[in-house]
Scaffold this motif. Structure first.
Motif, PDB file in Angstrom:
ATOM      1  N   MET A 280       0.835  -1.181   0.000  1.00  0.00           N
ATOM      2  CA  MET A 280       0.000   0.000   0.000  1.00  0.00           C
ATOM      3  C   MET A 280       0.881   1.246   0.000  1.00  0.00           C
ATOM      4  O   MET A 280       1.944   1.249   0.600  1.00  0.00           O
ATOM      5  CB  MET A 280      -0.850   0.028   1.268  1.00  0.00           C
ATOM      6  N   GLU A 281       0.411   2.262  -0.638  1.00  0.00           N
ATOM      7  CA  GLU A 281       1.099   3.554  -0.648  1.00  0.00           C
ATOM      8  C   GLU A 281       0.928   4.237   0.717  1.00  0.00           C
ATOM      9  O   GLU A 281      -0.045   3.985   1.420  1.00  0.00           O
ATOM     10  CB  GLU A 281       0.493   4.459  -1.726  1.00  0.00           C
ATOM     11  N   LYS A 282       1.856   5.121   1.078  1.00  0.00           N
ATOM     12  CA  LYS A 282       1.768   5.827   2.357  1.00  0.00           C
ATOM     13  C   LYS A 282       0.468   6.609   2.483  1.00  0.00           C
ATOM     14  O   LYS A 282      -0.141   6.639   3.545  1.00  0.00           O
ATOM     15  CB  LYS A 282       2.955   6.767   2.546  1.00  0.00           C
ATOM     16  N   GLN A 283       0.028   7.252   1.405  1.00  0.00           N
ATOM     17  CA  GLN A 283      -1.205   8.039   1.469  1.00  0.00           C
ATOM     18  C   GLN A 283      -2.401   7.139   1.751  1.00  0.00           C
ATOM     19  O   GLN A 283      -3.286   7.490   2.532  1.00  0.00           O
ATOM     20  CB  GLN A 283      -1.430   8.825   0.159  1.00  0.00           C
ATOM     21  N   GLU A 284      -2.422   5.969   1.142  1.00  0.00           N
ATOM     22  CA  GLU A 284      -3.521   5.030   1.368  1.00  0.00           C
ATOM     23  C   GLU A 284      -3.508   4.528   2.817  1.00  0.00           C
ATOM     24  O   GLU A 284      -4.563   4.424   3.452  1.00  0.00           O
ATOM     25  CB  GLU A 284      -3.411   3.857   0.395  1.00  0.00           C
ATOM     26  N   ILE A 285      -2.320   4.249   3.337  1.00  0.00           N
ATOM     27  CA  ILE A 285      -2.200   3.843   4.741  1.00  0.00           C
ATOM     28  C   ILE A 285      -2.706   4.958   5.639  1.00  0.00           C
ATOM     29  O   ILE A 285      -3.488   4.728   6.568  1.00  0.00           O
ATOM     30  CB  ILE A 285      -0.743   3.474   5.088  1.00  0.00           C
ATOM     31  N   LYS A 286      -2.275   6.186   5.363  1.00  0.00           N
ATOM     32  CA  LYS A 286      -2.705   7.331   6.173  1.00  0.00           C
ATOM     33  C   LYS A 286      -4.218   7.473   6.137  1.00  0.00           C
ATOM     34  O   LYS A 286      -4.853   7.665   7.176  1.00  0.00           O
ATOM     35  CB  LYS A 286      -2.042   8.610   5.664  1.00  0.00           C
ATOM     36  N   ASP A 287      -4.815   7.375   4.961  1.00  0.00           N
ATOM     37  CA  ASP A 287      -6.265   7.517   4.834  1.00  0.00           C
ATOM     38  C   ASP A 287      -7.005   6.469   5.654  1.00  0.00           C
ATOM     39  O   ASP A 287      -7.961   6.796   6.372  1.00  0.00           O
ATOM     40  CB  ASP A 287      -6.699   7.428   3.364  1.00  0.00           C
ATOM     41  N   LEU A 288      -6.575   5.211   5.572  1.00  0.00           N
ATOM     42  CA  LEU A 288      -7.236   4.143   6.328  1.00  0.00           C
ATOM     43  C   LEU A 288      -7.035   4.321   7.825  1.00  0.00           C
ATOM     44  O   LEU A 288      -7.976   4.150   8.607  1.00  0.00           O
ATOM     45  CB  LEU A 288      -6.725   2.773   5.883  1.00  0.00           C
ATOM     46  N   LEU A 289      -5.831   4.670   8.251  1.00  0.00           N
ATOM     47  CA  LEU A 289      -5.582   4.885   9.676  1.00  0.00           C
ATOM     48  C   LEU A 289      -6.409   6.048  10.206  1.00  0.00           C
ATOM     49  O   LEU A 289      -6.926   5.988  11.328  1.00  0.00           O
ATOM     50  CB  LEU A 289      -4.096   5.119   9.937  1.00  0.00           C
ATOM     51  N   GLU A 290      -6.575   7.097   9.421  1.00  0.00           N
ATOM     52  CA  GLU A 290      -7.393   8.229   9.857  1.00  0.00           C
ATOM     53  C   GLU A 290      -8.853   7.829   9.999  1.00  0.00           C
ATOM     54  O   GLU A 290      -9.522   8.240  10.944  1.00  0.00           O
ATOM     55  CB  GLU A 290      -7.247   9.403   8.892  1.00  0.00           C
ATOM     56  N   ILE A 291      -9.358   7.023   9.095  1.00  0.00           N
ATOM     57  CA  ILE A 291     -10.743   6.542   9.197  1.00  0.00           C
ATOM     58  C   ILE A 291     -10.917   5.726  10.471  1.00  0.00           C
ATOM     59  O   ILE A 291     -11.868   5.939  11.229  1.00  0.00           O
ATOM     60  CB  ILE A 291     -11.125   5.702   7.959  1.00  0.00           C
ATOM     61  N   ILE A 292      -9.992   4.816  10.718  1.00  0.00           N
ATOM     62  CA  ILE A 292     -10.079   3.985  11.918  1.00  0.00           C
ATOM     63  C   ILE A 292      -9.982   4.845  13.171  1.00  0.00           C
ATOM     64  O   ILE A 292     -10.732   4.659  14.130  1.00  0.00           O
ATOM     65  CB  ILE A 292      -8.988   2.891  11.903  1.00  0.00           C
ATOM     66  N   ASP A 293      -9.082   5.822  13.169  1.00  0.00           N
ATOM     67  CA  ASP A 293      -8.910   6.719  14.306  1.00  0.00           C
ATOM     68  C   ASP A 293     -10.175   7.515  14.573  1.00  0.00           C
ATOM     69  O   ASP A 293     -10.615   7.651  15.715  1.00  0.00           O
ATOM     70  CB  ASP A 293      -7.728   7.653  14.051  1.00  0.00           C
ATOM     71  N   GLN A 294     -10.816   8.023  13.555  1.00  0.00           N
ATOM     72  CA  GLN A 294     -12.029   8.828  13.709  1.00  0.00           C
ATOM     73  C   GLN A 294     -13.205   8.008  14.214  1.00  0.00           C
ATOM     74  O   GLN A 294     -14.045   8.499  14.949  1.00  0.00           O
ATOM     75  CB  GLN A 294     -12.401   9.492  12.382  1.00  0.00           C
TER      76      GLN A 294
ATOM     77  N   TYR B 210       2.456   6.227  14.094  1.00  0.00           N
ATOM     78  CA  TYR B 210       2.742   6.322  12.656  1.00  0.00           C
ATOM     79  C   TYR B 210       1.810   7.321  11.988  1.00  0.00           C
ATOM     80  O   TYR B 210       2.241   8.111  11.140  1.00  0.00           O
ATOM     81  CB  TYR B 210       2.637   4.948  12.005  1.00  0.00           C
ATOM     82  N   LEU B 211       0.544   7.330  12.378  1.00  0.00           N
ATOM     83  CA  LEU B 211      -0.406   8.287  11.821  1.00  0.00           C
ATOM     84  C   LEU B 211       0.025   9.716  12.140  1.00  0.00           C
ATOM     85  O   LEU B 211      -0.007  10.591  11.268  1.00  0.00           O
ATOM     86  CB  LEU B 211      -1.816   8.012  12.353  1.00  0.00           C
ATOM     87  N   GLU B 212       0.446   9.964  13.366  1.00  0.00           N
ATOM     88  CA  GLU B 212       0.924  11.299  13.740  1.00  0.00           C
ATOM     89  C   GLU B 212       2.145  11.686  12.903  1.00  0.00           C
ATOM     90  O   GLU B 212       2.252  12.830  12.457  1.00  0.00           O
ATOM     91  CB  GLU B 212       1.244  11.373  15.237  1.00  0.00           C
ATOM     92  N   GLU B 213       3.046  10.741  12.696  1.00  0.00           N
ATOM     93  CA  GLU B 213       4.224  10.995  11.866  1.00  0.00           C
ATOM     94  C   GLU B 213       3.808  11.361  10.443  1.00  0.00           C
ATOM     95  O   GLU B 213       4.330  12.312   9.851  1.00  0.00           O
ATOM     96  CB  GLU B 213       5.113   9.755  11.844  1.00  0.00           C
ATOM     97  N   LEU B 214       2.846  10.619   9.884  1.00  0.00           N
ATOM     98  CA  LEU B 214       2.373  10.904   8.534  1.00  0.00           C
ATOM     99  C   LEU B 214       1.701  12.273   8.449  1.00  0.00           C
ATOM    100  O   LEU B 214       1.866  12.997   7.472  1.00  0.00           O
ATOM    101  CB  LEU B 214       1.406   9.809   8.052  1.00  0.00           C
ATOM    102  N   ARG B 215       0.941  12.612   9.466  1.00  0.00           N
ATOM    103  CA  ARG B 215       0.257  13.926   9.500  1.00  0.00           C
ATOM    104  C   ARG B 215       1.271  15.057   9.501  1.00  0.00           C
ATOM    105  O   ARG B 215       1.081  16.076   8.861  1.00  0.00           O
ATOM    106  CB  ARG B 215      -0.651  14.017  10.709  1.00  0.00           C
ATOM    107  N   HIS B 216       2.340  14.893  10.253  1.00  0.00           N
ATOM    108  CA  HIS B 216       3.352  15.943  10.362  1.00  0.00           C
ATOM    109  C   HIS B 216       4.232  16.058   9.139  1.00  0.00           C
ATOM    110  O   HIS B 216       4.837  17.104   8.903  1.00  0.00           O
ATOM    111  CB  HIS B 216       4.212  15.754  11.618  1.00  0.00           C
ATOM    112  N   HIS B 217       4.315  15.011   8.357  1.00  0.00           N
ATOM    113  CA  HIS B 217       5.147  15.032   7.154  1.00  0.00           C
ATOM    114  C   HIS B 217       4.317  15.200   5.901  1.00  0.00           C
ATOM    115  O   HIS B 217       4.828  15.051   4.801  1.00  0.00           O
ATOM    116  CB  HIS B 217       6.002  13.763   7.072  1.00  0.00           C
ATOM    117  N   SER B 218       3.035  15.477   6.033  1.00  0.00           N
ATOM    118  CA  SER B 218       2.143  15.745   4.900  1.00  0.00           C
ATOM    119  C   SER B 218       2.394  14.831   3.702  1.00  0.00           C
ATOM    120  O   SER B 218       2.872  15.243   2.660  1.00  0.00           O
ATOM    121  CB  SER B 218       2.249  17.187   4.447  1.00  0.00           C
TER     122      SER B 218
END
Length: 67
Positions: free
Chosen positions: A1-15, A58-66
């Motif tokens: 999976m691409e980093k953006q796809e991972i970030k999107d899924l993790l954000e959905i789960i987090d929300q 990891y989600l926080e790291e992705l958020r900070h690195h846009s």
């Protein structure tokens, strides 16, 4: 999976706190679980997932690195 796809899924789960796993998404969720980012709960008819501490970090790291 691409980093953006991972970030999107993790954000959905987090929300959603506990995200139901939609049909056709099991492979992606399994991959996230293998990476240690989520825990899948398979005890109910509808499986769900929660972020692990590693997933939150990891989600926080992705958020900070846009990604």
């Amino acid at each position: 999976m691409e980093k953006q796809e991972i970030k999107d899924l993790l954000e959905i789960i987090d929300q959603q706190v506990s995200s139901s796993i939609l049909g056709g998404m099991h492979e992606k969720y399994d991959e996230l679980e293998q990476l240690g980012y989520i825990e899948i709960h398979k005890g109910a008819v509808q499986h769900s997932a929660n972020l692990t501490p590693a997933g939150l970090a990891y989600l926080e790291e992705l958020r900070h690195h846009s990604v």
